[in-house]
Design a protein around this motif. Structure first.
Motif, PDB file in Angstrom:
ATOM      1  N   LEU A  71       0.824  -1.210   0.000  1.00  0.00           N
ATOM      2  CA  LEU A  71       0.000   0.000   0.000  1.00  0.00           C
ATOM      3  C   LEU A  71       0.856   1.257   0.000  1.00  0.00           C
ATOM      4  N   GLY A 109       2.303   1.729  -3.444  1.00  0.00           N
ATOM      5  CA  GLY A 109       1.276   2.175  -4.381  1.00  0.00           C
ATOM      6  C   GLY A 109       0.950   3.649  -4.205  1.00  0.00           C
ATOM      7  N   LEU A 110       0.794   4.072  -2.963  1.00  0.00           N
ATOM      8  CA  LEU A 110       0.535   5.485  -2.691  1.00  0.00           C
ATOM      9  C   LEU A 110       1.708   6.348  -3.143  1.00  0.00           C
ATOM     10  N   GLU A 134       1.826   6.763  -6.952  1.00  0.00           N
ATOM     11  CA  GLU A 134       0.804   7.636  -7.523  1.00  0.00           C
ATOM     12  C   GLU A 134       0.957   9.083  -7.096  1.00  0.00           C
ATOM     13  N   TRP A 146      -5.987   3.263  -4.099  1.00  0.00           N
ATOM     14  CA  TRP A 146      -4.988   3.001  -3.056  1.00  0.00           C
ATOM     15  C   TRP A 146      -5.411   3.648  -1.741  1.00  0.00           C
ATOM     16  N   THR A 147      -5.990   4.852  -1.812  1.00  0.00           N
ATOM     17  CA  THR A 147      -6.413   5.554  -0.601  1.00  0.00           C
ATOM     18  C   THR A 147      -7.555   4.812   0.085  1.00  0.00           C
ATOM     19  N   GLN A 184      -8.256   1.604  -0.196  1.00  0.00           N
ATOM     20  CA  GLN A 184      -7.704   0.361   0.358  1.00  0.00           C
ATOM     21  C   GLN A 184      -6.972   0.623   1.673  1.00  0.00           C
ATOM     22  N   SER A 185      -6.230   1.730   1.724  1.00  0.00           N
ATOM     23  CA  SER A 185      -5.514   2.079   2.959  1.00  0.00           C
ATOM     24  C   SER A 185      -6.494   2.356   4.086  1.00  0.00           C
TER      25      SER A 185
END
Length: 157
Positions: A82, A85-86, A89, A138-139, A141-142
């Motif tokens: 995560l 990924g963040l 992006e 991603w946000t 999911q976090s």
């Protein structure tokens, strides 16, 4: 094994499986060497893909560790994937980007329209069409991981 998977009467089920195996048609002897080579190639491919995936994860972890985004992994629930990924992006941290701008870019807050001065209430619009939908994913999911594994003060929010 059958008992571990919750099969009732596992001894009887095992006996049935053994009997079915005895009654099964044997493979064509001409095809056996080809099938064995195919199976060996599939196992080799799986091992190679697994090694490559581990190597890529190791390199990505080293690249993440060199950025300020590595601090994200200190939050319970936010792991390496995560955080990477963040970081991927969001790009390089920009000191001039505000929290509101970042939230708008991620598409997690709608637009606000206000006309007619401070006496009229603001109207909430839709999320901007130019938002980064991958960053939004991603946000979200976090946030779900924080909800599951994060500290209680964050879970309560």
């Amino acid at each position: 094994m059958l008992c571990r998977h919750g099969i009732r009467d596992h001894d009887e089920a095992a006996a049935k499986l053994i009997e079915f195996a005895r009654q099964a048609l044997p493979p064509d002897p001409v095809r056996v060497p080809t099938l064995q080579r195919t199976l060996a190639a599939a196992v080799d491919l799986h091992r190679c893909l697994h090694r490559n995936a581990l190597e890529l994860r190791r390199e990505a972890a080293q690249a993440l560790a060199a950025t300020p985004y590595a601090l994200l992994t200190s939050i319970p629930g936010i792991g390496f994937v995560l955080a990477a990924g963040l970081a991927g992006e969001l790009g390089p941290p920009d000191p001039h980007r505000t929290l509101d701008q970042t939230c708008g870019y991620a598409g997690i807050v709608p637009r606000t329209y206000q006309s007619g001065g401070p006496d009229k209430p603001a109207v909430q619009g839709k999320v901007g069409p130019r938002c980064n939908r991958i960053l939004k994913d991603w946000t979200v999911q976090s946030a779900m991981k924080l909800l599951l594994y994060g500290p209680n003060e964050i879970k309560d929010r």
